[in-house]
Design a protein around this motif. Structure first.
Motif, short mmCIF file in Angstrom:
data_model
loop_
_atom_site.label_atom_id
_atom_site.label_comp_id
_atom_site.label_asym_id
_atom_site.label_seq_id
_atom_site.Cartn_x
_atom_site.Cartn_y
_atom_site.Cartn_z
N ILE A 24 0.81 -1.23 0.00
CA ILE A 24 0.00 0.00 0.00
C ILE A 24 0.84 1.28 0.00
O ILE A 24 0.32 2.37 -0.23
N LYS A 25 2.15 1.15 0.24
CA LYS A 25 2.99 2.35 0.37
C LYS A 25 3.28 3.02 -0.97
O LYS A 25 3.71 4.18 -1.00
N VAL A 26 3.07 2.35 -2.09
CA VAL A 26 3.44 2.89 -3.40
C VAL A 26 2.39 3.88 -3.89
O VAL A 26 1.21 3.57 -3.96
N THR A 27 2.84 5.10 -4.24
CA THR A 27 1.95 6.09 -4.84
C THR A 27 2.60 6.62 -6.12
O THR A 27 3.79 6.39 -6.37
N ASP A 28 1.81 7.34 -6.92
CA ASP A 28 2.35 7.92 -8.16
C ASP A 28 2.60 9.42 -8.01
O ASP A 28 2.76 10.13 -9.00
N HIS A 29 2.63 9.88 -6.76
CA HIS A 29 2.83 11.31 -6.51
C HIS A 29 3.42 11.48 -5.10
O HIS A 29 3.44 10.55 -4.31
N LEU A 30 3.86 12.68 -4.82
CA LEU A 30 4.40 13.00 -3.51
C LEU A 30 3.27 13.25 -2.52
O LEU A 30 2.52 14.22 -2.67
N THR A 31 3.13 12.40 -1.54
CA THR A 31 2.22 12.69 -0.44
C THR A 31 2.90 13.73 0.45
O THR A 31 4.11 13.96 0.32
N PRO A 32 2.19 14.36 1.38
CA PRO A 32 2.86 15.32 2.27
C PRO A 32 4.05 14.71 3.02
O PRO A 32 5.11 15.34 3.13
N ALA A 33 3.90 13.49 3.52
CA ALA A 33 4.99 12.85 4.26
C ALA A 33 6.16 12.52 3.34
O ALA A 33 7.33 12.72 3.69
N TYR A 34 5.87 11.99 2.16
CA TYR A 34 6.93 11.65 1.21
C TYR A 34 7.68 12.92 0.78
O TYR A 34 8.89 12.94 0.65
N ARG A 35 6.91 13.98 0.53
CA ARG A 35 7.52 15.25 0.14
C ARG A 35 8.47 15.75 1.23
O ARG A 35 9.61 16.13 0.95
N HIS A 36 8.00 15.76 2.47
CA HIS A 36 8.80 16.24 3.59
C HIS A 36 10.11 15.46 3.69
O HIS A 36 11.19 16.04 3.89
N TRP A 37 10.02 14.16 3.56
CA TRP A 37 11.20 13.30 3.70
C TRP A 37 12.20 13.57 2.57
O TRP A 37 13.39 13.79 2.82
N ILE A 38 11.73 13.55 1.34
CA ILE A 38 12.63 13.71 0.19
C ILE A 38 13.28 15.09 0.19
O ILE A 38 14.48 15.22 -0.12
N LEU A 39 12.55 16.12 0.55
CA LEU A 39 13.14 17.47 0.53
C LEU A 39 14.13 17.69 1.67
O LEU A 39 14.85 18.69 1.66
N ARG A 40 14.19 16.78 2.64
CA ARG A 40 15.23 16.85 3.68
C ARG A 40 16.53 16.20 3.23
O ARG A 40 17.58 16.38 3.84
N SER A 41 16.47 15.43 2.16
CA SER A 41 17.64 14.66 1.73
C SER A 41 18.66 15.54 1.02
O SER A 41 18.31 16.36 0.17
N ARG A 42 19.93 15.31 1.35
CA ARG A 42 21.04 15.97 0.67
C ARG A 42 21.82 15.01 -0.23
O ARG A 42 22.79 15.39 -0.87
N PHE A 43 21.40 13.73 -0.24
CA PHE A 43 22.15 12.72 -0.99
C PHE A 43 21.22 11.67 -1.56
O PHE A 43 20.28 11.23 -0.89
N CYS A 44 21.48 11.29 -2.80
CA CYS A 44 20.74 10.17 -3.39
C CYS A 44 21.64 9.44 -4.38
O CYS A 44 22.71 9.93 -4.76
N VAL A 45 21.20 8.27 -4.77
CA VAL A 45 21.83 7.53 -5.87
C VAL A 45 20.86 7.56 -7.04
O VAL A 45 19.69 7.19 -6.89
N LEU A 46 21.34 8.05 -8.17
CA LEU A 46 20.55 8.12 -9.40
C LEU A 46 20.94 6.95 -10.28
O LEU A 46 22.11 6.80 -10.64
N THR A 47 19.97 6.11 -10.63
CA THR A 47 20.22 4.98 -11.51
C THR A 47 19.53 5.21 -12.84
O THR A 47 18.36 5.59 -12.88
N THR A 48 20.28 5.00 -13.92
CA THR A 48 19.75 5.20 -15.26
C THR A 48 19.99 3.95 -16.10
O THR A 48 20.76 3.07 -15.72
N VAL A 49 19.33 3.90 -17.25
CA VAL A 49 19.42 2.75 -18.16
C VAL A 49 19.80 3.26 -19.54
O VAL A 49 19.20 4.21 -20.05
N GLY A 50 20.80 2.62 -20.14
CA GLY A 50 21.22 3.04 -21.47
C GLY A 50 21.59 1.87 -22.34
O GLY A 50 21.49 0.71 -21.92
#
Length: 201
Positions: A24-50
């Protein structure tokens, strides 16, 4: 090989049914809690496909790493790096991306899957203007899925509590000297701090 799982049915039989929270945790948009968490982050790993496979690239900033354009769109600035452009090349040719956001001290991780494009629009670049510096491009991430990740992996690793474990690790200069005969790894390591200070942004 007889001990290799080759179909989804066998995989599901091995692992069983996922718990309700993991579904049930998967959404297609930023919920208020998801937004708050992600905007606190200073680091991520970006994975791409080529065309040559996948690529995972660390991304960091001295404040909030990304900005929200809207509830289904994140903006990730592309600050200075080594100019290999592996991630950007992949995005231009394929567009599929995943991001894994971390916050020091939190055992949780936030994951975003979607498609991206590389933009040089002045208004997007200007959103990240700071002390006269701007990114050369902005990665526009269109969210398909966003969800929290179980904390077990971070807890097992003790990444925030294990302390400094870097003693004795080979330096980048050591690694470069190992792959190319005659490369002056010691000089590279000695020059790196000054070079990094001048080219951080």
């Amino acid at each position: 090989m007889a001990d290799v799982i080759t179909d989804i049915a066998a995989l599901e039989a091995l692992y069983g049914t996922p718990g309700k929270a993991s579904l049930i945790k998967v959404t297609d948009h930023l919920t208020p809690a998801y937004r708050h968490w992600i905007l606190r982050s200073r680091f991520c790993v970006l994975t791409t496909v080529g065309p040559d496979g996948t690529d995972g690239s660390p991304r960091g900033d001295d404040g909030s790493l990304v900005q929200e354009l809207d509830a289904r769109t994140l903006l990730l600035p592309d600050w200075r790096g080594n100019n290999r452009m592996d991630s950007l090349r992949n995005i231009v040719t394929d567009g599929r991306v995943s991001l894994m956001f971390m916050v020091p001290g939190s055992n949780n991780v936030m994951r975003v899957n979607g498609r991206a494009e590389v933009s040089v629009a002045d208004d997007l670049l200007g959103r990240f203007s700071d002390k006269g510096r701007k990114p050369r491009s902005v990665i526009v991430v269109h969210i398909a899925e966003v969800y929290s990740q179980c904390a077990r992996a971070v807890m097992r690793s003790g990444i925030w509590t294990a302390g400094d474990m870097s003693e004795g690790l080979p330096t980048v200069g050591d690694m470069l000297a190992e792959v190319e005969a005659g490369f002056d790894g010691a000089a590279y390591d000695a020059e790196w701090p000054g070079r990094a200070a001048k080219t951080m942004w």
